[in-house]
Write an enzyme that holds these catalytic residues in place. Structure first.
Site, PDB file in Angstrom:
ATOM      1  N   LYS A 129       0.820  -1.225   0.000  1.00 43.43           N
ATOM      2  CA  LYS A 129       0.000   0.000   0.000  1.00 43.43           C
ATOM      3  C   LYS A 129       0.847   1.264   0.000  1.00 43.43           C
ATOM      4  CE  LYS A 129      -3.826  -2.398   2.233  1.00 43.43           C
ATOM      5  NZ  LYS A 129      -3.142  -3.713   2.216  1.00 43.43           N
ATOM      6  N   ARG A 254     -13.899  -1.087  -2.370  1.00 46.24           N
ATOM      7  CA  ARG A 254     -14.000  -0.110  -1.296  1.00 46.24           C
ATOM      8  C   ARG A 254     -13.053   1.064  -1.534  1.00 46.24           C
ATOM      9  NH1 ARG A 254     -12.778  -4.047   3.635  1.00 46.24           N
ATOM     10  NH2 ARG A 254     -11.139  -4.571   2.137  1.00 46.24           N
TER      11      ARG A 254
END
Length: 332
Positions: A129, A254
């Site tokens: 990430k 999401r």
């Protein structure tokens, strides 16, 4: 390498910390391992699990936000593994200043303490990430990575090296997709929610993650980012492997979530070398010297990208079932 060494693990009561501690105690003879974390109950639980090694373990209550406490904890420490972080994407989005305090300020505190306390090696755990981040958690980890890499420029004559280990969600770890699916199945659910049917992820076990950290502790010359060469899988195949009779429903991606995990970007390819079982991204700073590149590697092609979506090695449903069975996580 780790024999007769004192090792401190920040965030040491987590999934990684438990696995790292177990592996080191079973394969080496460390002087002691210090578990540095802020949850005394988890430390109590971990002490019970490692009762047979109580002479080798020390539990130190503290937060990486607390610079003075880190200075005290690092007295006499040879190696540090930095696993402490706020990791939950929604929690970081809702509490951005808290994420900055832990993930960024905590990294700065650890760098300062390690430089001034005579620590020899520091390996910080990163995440996919942090690569082209799309959420606050990824952004804070990108900054953290940059801090640890740049710390090598401040070492002066000290024998201290800072490096990074990067991987995605560990198979079966807290907060990852496998225990999430398993919890739903245990509750009697007959369908599994999948954010996007195109989604892929890398598969890495806790032990593989631990071994990569140990490799970095032993081989890093300062500033490297180590990345394991591991297989990819489709989330739809994982759901099929865990519950072939369950309905798979697409619920939409999401906010802050990516379709694929990326470990090496095209922009990093100029400084990335491929080895037999891993990649290393070398730093792109004027203090870095080419003769510090570790032997045995080959520079990747220009424009190379290491992504779970374009990986050359894949796990099919059968192989996923085998791995899930070894974790006792296949739903019959």
């Amino acid at each position: 390498m780790l024999n007769n060494k004192t090792i401190l693990v920040t965030g040491g009561t987590g999934s990684f910390g438990n696995a790292f501690t177990r592996y080191v105690l079973e394969h080496y003879e460390p002087r002691k391992i210090i578990i540095y974390s802020r949850d005394e109950f988890k430390q109590f639980q971990m002490a019970g699990k490692f009762q047979e090694y109580k002479g080798k373990l020390r539990f130190f209550i503290g937060d990486v936000r607390d610079r003075e406490r880190l200075f005290r904890a690092l007295d006499g420490v040879d190696y540090v593994v930095h696993a402490a972080a706020l990791k939950q994407v929604p929690a970081c989005e809702y509490n951005p200043m808290e994420a900055v305090k832990t993930n960024i300020n905590g990294a700065m505190n650890l760098v300062d303490a390690a430089l001034d306390r005579g620590v020899k090696r520091v390996v910080a755990l990163s995440t996919d990430k942090a690569v082209n981040p799309v959420n606050l958690y990824g952004g804070t980890k990108l900054v953290s990575d940059k801090l640890f890499i740049a710390a090598n420029a401040y070492s002066g004559e000290k024998d201290v090296r800072f490096s990074i280990v990067r991987y995605g969600n560990v198979a079966g770890s807290r907060g990852s997709v496998i225990p999430f699916f398993q919890k739903l199945l245990d509750q009697g659910e007959t369908s599994l929610p999948i954010t996007d049917f195109r989604m892929t992820r890398f598969w890495i076990s806790l032990e593989e993650g631990v071994q990569l950290v140990i490799k970095a502790l032993g081989e890093a010359r300062g500033g490297e980012t180590f990345i394991s060469k591991i297989p990819s899988f489709k989330i739809t195949d994982l759901a099929e492997a865990m519950a072939p009779k369950a309905r798979k429903k697409e619920v939409g991606i999401r906010e802050g979530e990516k379709l694929h995990e990326i470990m090496v970007t095209r922009e990093d390819s100029a400084m990335t070398y491929e080895y037999e079982k891993h990649f290393i991204i070398y730093p792109h700073y004027n203090w870095w010297e080419e003769n510090r590149v570790l032997p045995g590697g080959k520079q990747v092609a220009e424009g190379f990208e290491y992504s779970s979506g374009t990986n050359g090695e894949w796990l099919d449903v059968k192989q996923l079932k085998e791995r899930l069975c070894s974790m006792n996580l296949q739903n019959k």
